[in-house]
Design an enzyme around this catalytic site. Structure first.
Site, PDB file in Angstrom:
ATOM      1  N   HIS A   1     -14.545   0.880  -0.140  1.00  0.00           N
ATOM      2  CA  HIS A   1     -13.425  -0.009   0.196  1.00  0.00           C
ATOM      3  C   HIS A   1     -12.241   0.704   0.835  1.00  0.00           C
ATOM      4  O   HIS A   1     -11.128   0.195   0.810  1.00  0.00           O
ATOM      5  CB  HIS A   1     -12.984  -0.773  -1.060  1.00  0.00           C
ATOM      6  CG  HIS A   1     -14.059  -1.691  -1.578  1.00  0.00           C
ATOM      7  ND1 HIS A   1     -14.086  -2.166  -2.878  1.00  0.00           N
ATOM      8  CD2 HIS A   1     -15.147  -2.223  -0.963  1.00  0.00           C
ATOM      9  CE1 HIS A   1     -15.160  -2.944  -3.028  1.00  0.00           C
ATOM     10  NE2 HIS A   1     -15.816  -2.988  -1.890  1.00  0.00           N
TER      11      HIS A   1
ATOM     12  N   TYR B   1       0.827  -1.219   0.000  1.00  0.00           N
ATOM     13  CA  TYR B   1       0.000   0.000   0.000  1.00  0.00           C
ATOM     14  C   TYR B   1       0.860   1.267   0.000  1.00  0.00           C
ATOM     15  O   TYR B   1       0.427   2.290  -0.543  1.00  0.00           O
ATOM     16  CB  TYR B   1      -1.029  -0.032   1.147  1.00  0.00           C
ATOM     17  CG  TYR B   1      -2.083  -1.086   0.851  1.00  0.00           C
ATOM     18  CD1 TYR B   1      -3.114  -0.816  -0.051  1.00  0.00           C
ATOM     19  CD2 TYR B   1      -2.002  -2.360   1.390  1.00  0.00           C
ATOM     20  CE1 TYR B   1      -4.038  -1.790  -0.385  1.00  0.00           C
ATOM     21  CE2 TYR B   1      -2.930  -3.348   1.061  1.00  0.00           C
ATOM     22  CZ  TYR B   1      -3.942  -3.051   0.175  1.00  0.00           C
ATOM     23  OH  TYR B   1      -4.853  -4.013  -0.173  1.00  0.00           O
TER      24      TYR B   1
HETATM   25  P1  NAD Z   1     -12.340  -4.784 -11.790  1.00  0.00           P
HETATM   26  O1  NAD Z   1     -10.879  -4.728 -12.100  1.00  0.00           O
HETATM   27  O2  NAD Z   1     -12.933  -6.079 -11.343  1.00  0.00           O
HETATM   28  O3  NAD Z   1     -13.125  -4.330 -13.100  1.00  0.00           O
HETATM   29  C1  NAD Z   1     -12.673  -3.222 -13.827  1.00  0.00           C
HETATM   30  C2  NAD Z   1     -13.666  -2.960 -14.933  1.00  0.00           C
HETATM   31  O4  NAD Z   1     -13.245  -1.771 -15.581  1.00  0.00           O
HETATM   32  C3  NAD Z   1     -13.709  -4.074 -15.986  1.00  0.00           C
HETATM   33  O5  NAD Z   1     -15.049  -4.443 -16.208  1.00  0.00           O
HETATM   34  C4  NAD Z   1     -13.088  -3.413 -17.215  1.00  0.00           C
HETATM   35  O6  NAD Z   1     -13.719  -3.839 -18.414  1.00  0.00           O
HETATM   36  C5  NAD Z   1     -13.380  -1.954 -16.968  1.00  0.00           C
HETATM   37  N1  NAD Z   1     -12.469  -1.011 -17.609  1.00  0.00           N
HETATM   38  C6  NAD Z   1     -11.170  -1.180 -17.968  1.00  0.00           C
HETATM   39  N2  NAD Z   1     -10.695  -0.047 -18.514  1.00  0.00           N
HETATM   40  C7  NAD Z   1     -11.710   0.850 -18.501  1.00  0.00           C
HETATM   41  C8  NAD Z   1     -11.830   2.211 -18.916  1.00  0.00           C
HETATM   42  N3  NAD Z   1     -10.808   2.879 -19.470  1.00  0.00           N
HETATM   43  N4  NAD Z   1     -13.014   2.837 -18.738  1.00  0.00           N
HETATM   44  C9  NAD Z   1     -14.080   2.185 -18.173  1.00  0.00           C
HETATM   45  N5  NAD Z   1     -14.015   0.893 -17.773  1.00  0.00           N
HETATM   46  C10 NAD Z   1     -12.836   0.251 -17.931  1.00  0.00           C
HETATM   47  O7  NAD Z   1     -12.622  -3.618 -10.773  1.00  0.00           O
HETATM   48  P2  NAD Z   1     -13.773  -3.435  -9.701  1.00  0.00           P
HETATM   49  O8  NAD Z   1     -15.061  -3.957 -10.250  1.00  0.00           O
HETATM   50  O9  NAD Z   1     -13.654  -2.025  -9.271  1.00  0.00           O
HETATM   51  O10 NAD Z   1     -13.348  -4.393  -8.500  1.00  0.00           O
HETATM   52  C11 NAD Z   1     -12.001  -4.434  -8.089  1.00  0.00           C
HETATM   53  C12 NAD Z   1     -11.710  -4.184  -6.624  1.00  0.00           C
HETATM   54  O11 NAD Z   1     -10.321  -3.829  -6.506  1.00  0.00           O
HETATM   55  C13 NAD Z   1     -12.464  -3.007  -6.092  1.00  0.00           C
HETATM   56  O12 NAD Z   1     -13.082  -3.451  -4.958  1.00  0.00           O
HETATM   57  C14 NAD Z   1     -11.430  -1.936  -5.730  1.00  0.00           C
HETATM   58  O13 NAD Z   1     -11.507  -1.632  -4.342  1.00  0.00           O
HETATM   59  C15 NAD Z   1     -10.087  -2.555  -5.941  1.00  0.00           C
HETATM   60  N6  NAD Z   1      -9.218  -1.741  -6.841  1.00  0.00           N
HETATM   61  C16 NAD Z   1      -9.201  -0.366  -6.742  1.00  0.00           C
HETATM   62  C17 NAD Z   1      -8.423   0.397  -7.613  1.00  0.00           C
HETATM   63  C18 NAD Z   1      -8.407   1.903  -7.483  1.00  0.00           C
HETATM   64  O14 NAD Z   1      -8.631   2.420  -6.386  1.00  0.00           O
HETATM   65  N7  NAD Z   1      -8.172   2.674  -8.563  1.00  0.00           N
HETATM   66  C19 NAD Z   1      -7.655  -0.240  -8.600  1.00  0.00           C
HETATM   67  C20 NAD Z   1      -7.671  -1.643  -8.657  1.00  0.00           C
HETATM   68  C21 NAD Z   1      -8.461  -2.385  -7.771  1.00  0.00           C
END
Ligand code: NAD
Length: 229
Positions: free
Chosen positions: A104, A53
């Site tokens: 989260h 983290y």
């Molecule tokens: P996920 O990775 O499961 O799904 C990501 C989704 O985003 C996919 O369906 C994909 O097709 C789509 N995607 C990819 N590029 C995109 C774009 N440019 N524009 C729009 N959509 C796009 O993510 P989730 O459903 O958020 O679940 C993952 C878990 O991991 C969450 O609970 C989160 O807390 C954590 N996470 C957070 C971050 C962050 O804070 N930025 C990053 C990674 C994971």
């Protein structure tokens, strides 16, 4: 003002350079979720999890909100907008969104290992094993790991129950309970899903198979046009 709830996931931050969770080639292929995003992983190796983290926090300091985040800010002049994000980054806030619930947790905060309510801001700084909260317990990332309770889910569900419009952006709808929020949205409320890999879901929803940068603008333009009628 009519109410809009926007549920966002990792996809909305992808164009800012933050890896999504499930997309190929991303950060998450280098780590096992069990090791870095569960309470068991933390108990097994606190230094590894804290460092993971620390790295995410350092990266967050180097990236910027993108057009998807910025478009949602435009809506606030016309609607009562509530963002419900699964993301732990702060890009919605940095883009200028006013009401953001983090389901989260937040990278820029840490909390006492013993008392989940003892939360403090850390900004983009590192923490280490041995750094203590006010109550003398080890500081841990303010992140909801897999298998932990999601304290904000009830708030979020209440907001969904009373919204007029619901927009989902960049989430695979695989992580519960967040993915279940759509079932609280009244059947009469119009819904959109913006995701380049969107798959149909079990309700009436307009699917925009585009990246957040262009797809969110389409929804926002339509909503603003509707508000001006
Ligand atoms: P996920 O990775 O499961 O799904 C990501 C989704 O985003 C996919 O369906 C994909 O097709 C789509 N995607 C990819 N590029 C995109 C774009 N440019 N524009 C729009 N959509 C796009 O993510 P989730 O459903 O958020 O679940 C993952 C878990 O991991 C969450 O609970 C989160 O807390 C954590 N996470 C957070 C971050 C962050 O804070 N930025 C990053 C990674 C994971």
């Amino acid at each position: 003002m009519k109410k809009v709830v926007v549920l966002t996931g990792a996809g909305i931050s992808a164009e800012s350079g933050i890896s999504t969770f499930r997309d190929a080639g991303g950060l998450w292929e280098q780590y096992r979720v069990e090791d870095v995003a569960t309470p068991e992983g933390y108990l097994k190796d606190k230094a590894l999890v804290i460092d993971f983290y620390n790295q995410r926090r350092r990266q967050l300091a180097t990236v910027e909100p993108n057009e998807g985040h910025r478009q949602l800010v435009r809506l606030e002049k016309y609607y009562d907008v509530q963002i419900v994000t699964q993301n732990v980054d702060n890009l919605h806030e940095r883009a200028g969104s006013t009401n953001v619930i983090h389901l989260h947790g937040e990278l820029t905060k840490v909390r006492s290992e013993r008392n989940p309510r003892l939360i403090s801001d850390i900004g983009y700084k590192d923490i280490h094993v041995g750094d203590l909260a006010e109550d003398g317990a080890q500081l841990r990332p303010h992140i909801v790991w897999f298998g932990e309770a999601v304290p904000e889910i009830e708030n979020a569900a209440n907001l969904c129950e009373t919204c007029d419009y619901f927009i989902v952006v960049g989430t695979s709808m695989n992580v519960y309970p967040a993915a279940g929020l759509i079932h609280y949205v009244p059947r009469s409320s119009r819904c959109w899903l913006v995701d380049p890999n969107a798959v149909p879901i079990s309700r009436d929803i307009t699917i925009i198979k585009e990246k957040a940068g262009t797809g969110v603008k389409k929804v926002v333009d339509e909503l603003i046009a509707m508000s001006e009628k």
